[in-house]
Enzyme design. Sequence first.
Site, PDB file in Angstrom:
ATOM      1  N   ALA A 114       0.815  -1.214   0.000  1.00  0.00           N
ATOM      2  CA  ALA A 114       0.000   0.000   0.000  1.00  0.00           C
ATOM      3  C   ALA A 114       0.850   1.267   0.000  1.00  0.00           C
ATOM      4  O   ALA A 114       0.323   2.366  -0.119  1.00  0.00           O
ATOM      5  CB  ALA A 114      -0.930   0.002   1.217  1.00  0.00           C
ATOM      6  N   CYS A 115       2.166   1.105   0.100  1.00  0.00           N
ATOM      7  CA  CYS A 115       3.086   2.249   0.195  1.00  0.00           C
ATOM      8  C   CYS A 115       3.775   2.471  -1.149  1.00  0.00           C
ATOM      9  O   CYS A 115       4.441   1.580  -1.679  1.00  0.00           O
ATOM     10  CB  CYS A 115       4.119   1.963   1.282  1.00  0.00           C
ATOM     11  SG  CYS A 115       5.491   3.132   1.344  1.00  0.00           S
ATOM     12  N   GLY A 116       3.643   3.690  -1.699  1.00  0.00           N
ATOM     13  CA  GLY A 116       4.270   4.018  -2.982  1.00  0.00           C
ATOM     14  C   GLY A 116       5.780   3.910  -2.941  1.00  0.00           C
ATOM     15  O   GLY A 116       6.397   3.415  -3.893  1.00  0.00           O
ATOM     16  N   ARG A 140       6.602   0.263  -3.132  1.00  0.00           N
ATOM     17  CA  ARG A 140       6.376  -0.259  -4.490  1.00  0.00           C
ATOM     18  C   ARG A 140       7.481   0.187  -5.441  1.00  0.00           C
ATOM     19  O   ARG A 140       7.975  -0.602  -6.252  1.00  0.00           O
ATOM     20  CB  ARG A 140       5.008   0.182  -5.021  1.00  0.00           C
ATOM     21  CG  ARG A 140       3.835  -0.494  -4.341  1.00  0.00           C
ATOM     22  CD  ARG A 140       2.516  -0.230  -5.062  1.00  0.00           C
ATOM     23  NE  ARG A 140       2.223   1.179  -5.271  1.00  0.00           N
ATOM     24  CZ  ARG A 140       1.561   1.961  -4.425  1.00  0.00           C
ATOM     25  NH1 ARG A 140       1.118   1.473  -3.281  1.00  0.00           N
ATOM     26  NH2 ARG A 140       1.328   3.236  -4.723  1.00  0.00           N
TER      27      ARG A 140
END
Length: 139
Positions: A10-12, A15
């Site tokens: 969920a963390c850019g 990712r």
Amino acid sequence: MTITILHNPACGTSRNTLALIRNSGAEPEVIEYLKTPPTKARLQQLLTAMGAGPRELLREKGTPYAELDLANTKWTDDELLDFMLAHPILINRPIVETPLGTRLCRPSELVLDILPHAQQGAFSKEDGEVVINAQGQRV
């Protein structure tokens, strides 16, 4: 060579870091640490490898940091680790471990310093920021 990433999909930043690892041709062991939190011993091992203390790994945004009064300096390192284990969202991410070192990769480009292989092509972050140009060089 094993590369491990403590990852939150969920963390850019997490990712982007994972994508940079894969852009080097490596397929890391991906540990979704919110589903499979590290043990206290493993967390201590990662901190030692990073040369950091627990306070440096605490995440404030989107966590119970304020409610738990973790800014208070009364907490020992051991107590801070216990809070992180009870609330894994307090562990800042992504943490990447490679044969060349262990690092909290914020910003995601920090992973480039510990990857054993060069990038295999151009790379832009999810927001469009170019990190690796068409010649495979860091921008």
